[in-house]
Design an enzyme around this catalytic site. Structure first.
Site, PDB file in Angstrom:
ATOM      1  N   TYR A 167       0.825  -1.217   0.000  1.00  0.00           N
ATOM      2  CA  TYR A 167       0.000   0.000   0.000  1.00  0.00           C
ATOM      3  C   TYR A 167       0.858   1.266   0.000  1.00  0.00           C
ATOM      4  CZ  TYR A 167      -4.066  -2.948   1.118  1.00  0.00           C
ATOM      5  OH  TYR A 167      -5.058  -3.893   1.098  1.00  0.00           O
TER       6      TYR A 167
ATOM      7  N   LYS B 219       3.227 -15.396   2.016  1.00  0.00           N
ATOM      8  CA  LYS B 219       3.125 -16.107   0.728  1.00  0.00           C
ATOM      9  C   LYS B 219       4.567 -16.358   0.301  1.00  0.00           C
ATOM     10  CE  LYS B 219       0.506 -17.615  -2.682  1.00  0.00           C
ATOM     11  NZ  LYS B 219      -0.441 -18.723  -2.557  1.00  0.00           N
TER      12      LYS B 219
ATOM     13  N   ASP C  75      -3.384 -18.086   1.461  1.00  0.00           N
ATOM     14  CA  ASP C  75      -4.569 -18.724   0.863  1.00  0.00           C
ATOM     15  C   ASP C  75      -5.117 -19.791   1.820  1.00  0.00           C
ATOM     16  OD1 ASP C  75      -2.104 -19.876   0.325  1.00  0.00           O
ATOM     17  OD2 ASP C  75      -2.667 -20.684  -1.625  1.00  0.00           O
TER      18      ASP C  75
ATOM     19  N   ASP D  81      -5.401  -6.696   5.929  1.00  0.00           N
ATOM     20  CA  ASP D  81      -6.593  -5.936   5.559  1.00  0.00           C
ATOM     21  C   ASP D  81      -7.726  -6.918   5.224  1.00  0.00           C
ATOM     22  OD1 ASP D  81      -8.270  -3.944   4.734  1.00  0.00           O
ATOM     23  OD2 ASP D  81      -7.150  -3.409   2.927  1.00  0.00           O
TER      24      ASP D  81
ATOM     25  N   ASP E 140     -10.970  -8.389   8.017  1.00  0.00           N
ATOM     26  CA  ASP E 140     -12.396  -8.183   7.713  1.00  0.00           C
ATOM     27  C   ASP E 140     -13.131  -9.516   7.686  1.00  0.00           C
ATOM     28  OD1 ASP E 140     -12.227  -5.467   7.558  1.00  0.00           O
ATOM     29  OD2 ASP E 140     -13.366  -5.335   5.688  1.00  0.00           O
TER      30      ASP E 140
END
Ligand code: NAD
Length: 356
Positions: free
Chosen positions: A140, A191, A223, A247, A251
């Site tokens: 980001y 990852k 994943d 992020d 959620d």
């Protein structure tokens, strides 16, 4: 020593829910909690009064405080304003001014509310998981970034995923320290099989584990972590991950509980100073009606006592009081189910104070 708390109520239901958290803190103050409150404007309320969503005075109050309690910002009234002065700018501004790099998002499902989840109650009842998300680095913020036009005229969008070892170490320290205060299990999510930046993430976390013999470190690809979160979320104690993975996963985890009005959050800087706020927004659709659920904000105050003000016994008391009012069958509209007693925002706050 007196601890100073900056109180930024904000917009919409912000002032109503923050009032209830203050009631709880003031009740604890009578039992010896040594705090001093300083109030500041933020968001649309600040814009209306001063022409900016983040006045200098608010920044000063927040910088000089030990911790910040925030309600929420935003609302219909300010949606047509220029983006530079929208209420949300106030929130992003205060986060970056205070260098809050660690985001703590617990997902707790009180057994009394297990029916509120979309998952089967045996999968989620009693869930108590903490996600630690890196908040100021990663893709980001990485440079270079942008949209460029290639020689053949085609456009290309690009971002950079970069993590320095020191950035990984500082978020790792927060996560290991929290795992020590909980069940002592930390799952680092990456990852590493395809992204070098998270290969370094994994190596760094593994190195750090040598200094935390009381914490059991495991690693999981993102994943698989997403899948495990909805398959068997109770296997996790603390998860630590990058900005973007956090992020998305946080959620997902919050929705396991089914009740947005119940979840607190914290954002910490390097010294452990933090800003504490409910994960929900300003809910302008129900503002001013005394029906908002104040428990996420009350639980944010509890996190503040635990993680910044070093008052774990006081935090325990708030959490036990919340559990007790749920046992008594008291519910605000968002968590109401048949057979329970529906109460308003202030009645819920009063009930928590009584249960302390
Ligand atoms: P929201 O979280 O405010 O509301 C989503 C839904 O959940 C609404 O139906 C609302 O009534 C309900 N809800 C939220 N909190 C509740 C509570 N404590 N008790 C009962 N019900 C509750 O999200 P939104 O509607 O997308 O956004 C509304 C405004 O809030 C926007 O201006 C948005 O920018 C802002 N926002 C602010 C923050 C923040 O301050 N941290 C976060 C998200 C959204």
């Amino acid at each position: 020593m007196t601890k100073k708390i900056a109180v930024l109520a904000g917009d919409g239901i912000g002032p109503e829910i923050v009032d209830e958290a203050i009631k709880v803190l003031e009740a604890l103050a009578k039992d010896g909690l040594d705090i001093e409150l300083a109030y500041g404007l933020i968001g649309g309320a600040a814009y209306d009064e001063t022409g900016t969503p983040l006045p200098d005075e608010t920044i000063e109050i927040s910088k000089s405080a030990d911790a910040i309690l925030l309600g929420a910002v935003g609302g219909y009234k300010w949606e047509s304003l220029d983006i530079s002065v929208r209420p949300e700018k106030g929130l992003l501004g205060i986060r970056s001014q205070l260098n809050l790099f660690a985001n703590l998002r617990p997902a707790i499902l009180y057994p009394q509310l297990a029916d509120a989840s979309t998952l089967k109650s045996e999968v989620v009842a009693g869930l108590d998981l903490m996600i630690v998300r890196e908040l100021t680095g990663g893709i980001y913020f990485g440079q270079p970034r942008g949209i460029r036009t290639l020689e053949n005229g085609e456009k290309e969008g690009f971002n950079t995923l970069v993590y320095r070892e020191s950035e990984i170490q500082r978020i790792g320290k927060v996560a290991f320290d929290i795992a020590q205060k909980r069940q002592g299990r930390l799952c680092s999510v990456d990852k590493a099989n395809v992204l070098e930046s998270t290969e370094l993430w994994r190596e760094t976390m593994t190195d750090m584990a040598e200094n935390y013999s009381d914490v059991e470190l495991s690693h999981m690809y993102v994943d698989n972590a997403a899948m495990q979160l909805v398959r068997a979320p109770k296997q996790f104690d603390v998860m630590v991950t990058t900005n973007m993975f956090g992020d998305i996963l946080s959620d997902c985890a919050s929705m396991l509980t089914g009740s947005i009005g119940m979840l607190p959050s914290a954002s910490l800087d390097e010294s452990g100073k933090g800003m504490y706020e409910p994960i929900h927004g300003s809910a302008p659709d129900i503002a001013g009606q005394n029906i908002a659920n104040p428990l996420a904000t009350i639980l944010s105050a509890s996190m503040m006592l635990r993680y910044t003000l070093d008052e774990p016994a006081m935090a325990d008391r708030i959490e036990a009081a919340v559990s007790k009012v749920l046992d008594q069958g008291l519910r605000t509209a968002d968590i109401y189910s048949e057979g329970m007693t529906k109460v308003g925002t202030s009645e819920m706050g009063d009930a928590v104070v009584a249960a302390l």
